[in-house]
Motif scaffolding. Structure first.
Motif, short mmCIF file in Angstrom:
data_model
loop_
_atom_site.label_atom_id
_atom_site.label_comp_id
_atom_site.label_asym_id
_atom_site.label_seq_id
_atom_site.Cartn_x
_atom_site.Cartn_y
_atom_site.Cartn_z
N ASP A 31 0.72 -1.33 -0.09
CA ASP A 31 0.01 0.03 -0.09
C ASP A 31 0.87 1.17 -0.09
OD1 ASP A 31 1.10 -0.15 2.53
OD2 ASP A 31 -0.83 -0.25 3.52
N GLY A 32 2.05 1.18 -0.12
CA GLY A 32 3.09 2.44 -0.18
C GLY A 32 3.39 3.04 1.07
N ARG A 33 2.84 2.30 2.17
CA ARG A 33 3.18 2.93 3.47
C ARG A 33 4.69 2.86 4.11
NH1 ARG A 33 -0.08 0.24 8.26
NH2 ARG A 33 -1.69 0.59 6.77
N ARG A 34 5.12 3.76 4.46
CA ARG A 34 6.72 3.65 4.88
C ARG A 34 6.90 3.98 6.26
NH1 ARG A 34 10.61 4.97 1.38
NH2 ARG A 34 9.44 6.47 0.59
N SER A 35 7.65 2.90 7.02
CA SER A 35 7.91 3.00 8.34
C SER A 35 9.37 3.40 8.47
CB SER A 35 7.32 1.90 9.13
OG SER A 35 7.94 1.79 10.54
N LEU A 36 9.72 4.16 9.45
CA LEU A 36 10.92 4.43 9.85
C LEU A 36 11.22 4.09 11.25
CD1 LEU A 36 11.25 8.28 8.49
CD2 LEU A 36 12.02 5.87 7.58
N LYS A 37 10.58 3.29 11.60
CA LYS A 37 10.58 2.72 13.28
C LYS A 37 11.40 1.35 13.01
CE LYS A 37 6.27 4.27 14.65
NZ LYS A 37 4.82 3.96 15.12
N THR A 38 12.10 0.93 14.25
CA THR A 38 12.34 -0.24 14.24
C THR A 38 11.29 -1.62 14.41
OG1 THR A 38 14.48 0.49 15.35
CG2 THR A 38 14.35 -1.77 15.38
N GLU A 39 10.67 -2.12 13.56
CA GLU A 39 9.59 -2.92 13.63
C GLU A 39 10.01 -4.15 13.95
OE1 GLU A 39 6.64 -1.65 13.39
OE2 GLU A 39 6.59 0.09 12.22
N VAL A 40 11.04 -4.44 15.13
CA VAL A 40 11.51 -5.61 15.44
C VAL A 40 10.32 -6.73 15.77
CG1 VAL A 40 11.91 -5.24 17.91
CG2 VAL A 40 13.41 -7.04 16.47
N TYR A 41 10.45 -7.97 14.92
CA TYR A 41 9.35 -8.82 15.21
C TYR A 41 7.80 -8.37 14.95
CZ TYR A 41 12.93 -12.28 16.70
OH TYR A 41 13.84 -13.10 16.98
N SER A 42 7.71 -7.23 14.46
CA SER A 42 6.37 -6.83 14.25
C SER A 42 5.99 -7.87 13.19
CB SER A 42 6.35 -5.31 13.72
OG SER A 42 4.98 -5.13 13.31
N VAL A 43 4.80 -8.41 13.46
CA VAL A 43 4.16 -9.21 12.24
C VAL A 43 3.14 -8.45 11.32
CG1 VAL A 43 2.39 -11.13 11.98
CG2 VAL A 43 3.83 -11.30 13.87
N ASP A 44 2.37 -7.45 11.84
CA ASP A 44 1.65 -6.49 11.12
C ASP A 44 2.55 -5.80 9.91
OD1 ASP A 44 -0.53 -7.45 12.37
OD2 ASP A 44 -0.88 -5.35 13.67
N HIS A 45 3.66 -5.55 10.53
CA HIS A 45 4.67 -4.66 9.36
C HIS A 45 5.16 -5.81 8.23
CE1 HIS A 45 7.62 -2.09 8.19
NE2 HIS A 45 8.60 -3.11 8.00
N LEU A 46 4.95 -6.99 8.49
CA LEU A 46 5.45 -7.93 7.27
C LEU A 46 4.38 -8.01 6.50
CD1 LEU A 46 6.91 -10.99 9.42
CD2 LEU A 46 8.33 -9.43 8.19
N HIS A 47 3.02 -7.71 6.72
CA HIS A 47 2.07 -7.69 5.81
C HIS A 47 2.21 -6.66 4.72
CE1 HIS A 47 -0.90 -9.49 9.11
NE2 HIS A 47 0.10 -10.33 8.70
N GLY A 48 3.08 -5.65 4.92
CA GLY A 48 3.06 -4.72 3.80
C GLY A 48 4.16 -5.11 2.82
N MET A 49 4.78 -6.33 3.21
CA MET A 49 5.87 -6.68 2.03
C MET A 49 5.44 -7.97 1.84
SD MET A 49 8.29 -4.65 1.45
CE MET A 49 9.10 -3.09 1.68
N GLU A 50 3.94 -8.41 1.92
CA GLU A 50 3.61 -9.66 1.70
C GLU A 50 3.70 -10.43 0.27
OE1 GLU A 50 1.21 -13.10 0.79
OE2 GLU A 50 0.63 -10.94 0.32
N PRO A 51 3.26 -9.17 -0.62
CA PRO A 51 3.46 -9.81 -2.25
C PRO A 51 4.85 -10.05 -2.48
CG PRO A 51 1.88 -7.98 -1.86
CD PRO A 51 2.57 -8.11 -0.48
N LEU A 52 5.99 -9.37 -1.95
CA LEU A 52 7.06 -9.61 -2.40
C LEU A 52 7.45 -10.77 -1.82
CD1 LEU A 52 10.16 -9.12 -3.28
CD2 LEU A 52 10.53 -7.48 -1.32
N PHE A 53 7.30 -11.15 -0.45
CA PHE A 53 7.87 -12.39 0.12
C PHE A 53 7.11 -13.40 -0.59
CE2 PHE A 53 9.15 -9.48 3.59
CZ PHE A 53 10.63 -10.09 3.62
N SER A 54 5.97 -13.32 -0.83
CA SER A 54 5.27 -14.65 -1.43
C SER A 54 5.90 -14.76 -2.81
CB SER A 54 3.75 -13.97 -1.80
OG SER A 54 3.05 -13.93 -0.65
N ALA A 55 6.36 -14.16 -3.53
CA ALA A 55 7.07 -14.03 -4.88
C ALA A 55 8.57 -14.75 -4.35
CB ALA A 55 7.57 -12.88 -5.47
#
Length: 468
Positions: A170-194
């Protein structure tokens, strides 16, 4: 020569072509001292000839620096007239590349002399040499690498620095240390699926994905292999997969050890254990916590040799920016149990899966050379029954261990230049890599050091232009 010294067969190529009529071309990939894939893209009709006659490639391809420039001190350029040697396919590595258009495949290669003798400046042969030496001693190494990396925006930020990639979902950018955040991974889910689809097509068992300890940093774990060579092949191929799939999504996959100055760098931790002829793990203790002599001597050898081998684990100028207190990168040759502040960690878990996690290597290191050096260190410890010294408990960044000496083991080098000098003079590393690979690797690193040393960096202007 028409017989493949690598053991590859025409039948493998013919079966693959029959199973994949859609594939039009193939990447043929030879891995150099820096872990860079060098080679060619050949057409479909050329594949059978690759398996019956190999492919001529210049010997100088193994004597290149990080920029692809000849390093004459390797002895692989004009000393040999830059003649051709012959690269042969590695059996079992002919695989489709996911998501390419038109469809392509890939096969890993190893270099041999024209008479079929191994080319000893090929990093893959360096690892095979240590695997064979261990087999002669009745041991068979098993293991897996972890892959940490950054996903970055192709464009720098307003200050000219690398910035985390926006989520491809969705184009959202985070500048946080999203360590172990599962929700943060969802934003890259299409890439990780590939990435997972590409890994599956290549018969690589990529497993857990984690949002790591820096903005834009991730980790992929790989299935534990009973064949260390296959584990290194997995890592080489997974890096290429991540890079290719990231580009398809407009994202830069970064495998620098330390791309963002204020955050943790990216490691390539190597988990390793030893199996005997019956397939039993010789590191496993009979009762939990009562360590076997085998694992203790292995730790002792790794600690004793780590200082002179650090150039393999941290091969570039940027590699050395990763080592800092409380950074999850080790600063001394320490060992401990269930402790991420040490260089050599015995992870918690089922004792039947007992292993050593070797933590010094950055993700920019060559996994073939890392594995070869680690196996050589273990062999050294077992042969000489080296005591690893006391276990580090608590904070390995504090107290005596932080000074680098850590219970009698030689200290880690302080910087890249010191590491190059230690490697050049190391009899251990010459044995670990083989004389030719040692000469090639050290010459390339010395040439790269000279390149960096004569370059005027931006920080020089920032500090001195209007001041001194």
């Amino acid at each position: 020569m028409t017989h493949s010294p690598s053991g590859s067969t025409l039948a493998e190529a013919e079966a693959f072509l029959a199973a994949h009529p859609e594939i039009e071309a193939f990447d043929i990939v030879l891995t150099d001292a820096n872990g860079i894939g060098r080679g060619k893209i050949i057409r479909r009709h050329e594949l059978p000839g690759l398996y019956t006659g190999g492919r001529h490639l210049p010997v100088s391809i193994l004597g290149l620096d990080i920029c692809g420039e000849d390093v004459h001190e390797t002895g692989l350029i004009w000393d040999q007239g830059d003649g051709d040697l012959r690269a042969w396919p590695i059996p079992g590595t002919l695989k489709p590349l996911h998501g390419t258009s038109p469809a392509r495949g890939e096969v890993l290669m190893s270099m041999y002399h024209l008479d079929g003798a191994i080319m000893t400046s090929d990093p893959r042969h360096a690892l095979q040499r240590q695997v064979d030496a261990m087999a002669a001693e009745g041991l068979h190494p098993a293991g897996a690498f972890e892959l940490e990396f950054f996903l970055l925006d192709p464009k720098l930020d307003d200050h000219g620095r690398a910035q985390p990639a926006a989520a491809v979902l969705d184009g959202r950018r985070s500048l946080k240390t999203e360590v172990y955040s599962v929700d943060h991974l969802h934003g890259m889910e299409p890439l990780f699926s590939a990435i997972y689809a590409a890994a599956q097509a290549a018969d690589i068992r990529a497993e857990t994905v984690i949002s790591e300890y820096a903005p834009g940093q991730y980790e992929l774990t790989l299935h534990y292999r009973t064949d260390v060579m296959q584990a290194a092949d997995d890592l080489i191929r997974l890096k290429r997969i991540v890079r290719l799939q990231a580009r398809r999504f407009g994202v830069t996959a970064c495998f620098m050890a330390k791309p963002i100055e204020d955050y943790a760098g990216s490691g390539m931790h190597f988990h390793v254990s030893m199996l005997d002829e019956a397939g039993r793990n010789v590191f496993a203790e009979a009762q939990e916590g009562q360590w076997t002599d085998t694992i203790l001597h292995a730790l002792g050898g790794l600690r004793q040799t780590m200082g002179e081998a650090m150039l393999v684990f941290a091969p570039h100028a940027n590699s050395w920016r990763r080592f800092a207190n409380q950074s999850y990168a080790p600063v001394s040759p320490s060992w401990g149990v269930n402790n991420r502040s040490v260089a050599l960690r015995i992870p918690a878990g089922d004792l039947r899966a007992r292993r050593i996690e070797h933590r010094p290597s950055g993700v920019d290191a060559n996994p073939y050379l890392v594995a070869a050096t680690v196996l050589a260190g273990i062999r050294h410890g077992l042969a000489h029954r080296i005591d690893p010294g006391p276990e580090t408990t608590g904070n390995g960044y504090a107290g005596e261990d932080a000074g680098g000496q850590s219970g009698g083991a030689p200290a880690m080098p302080g910087d890249w230049r010191e590491a190059i000098r230690a490697a050049q003079g190391s009899a251990f590393l010459k044995e670990a890599l083989g004389e030719d690979m040692h000469r090639t690797f050290c010459a390339i690193k010395a040439a790269e050091y000279a390149r960096v040393a004569r370059t005027i960096a931006d920080v020089d202007y920032d500090l001195y232009l209007h001041t001194v």
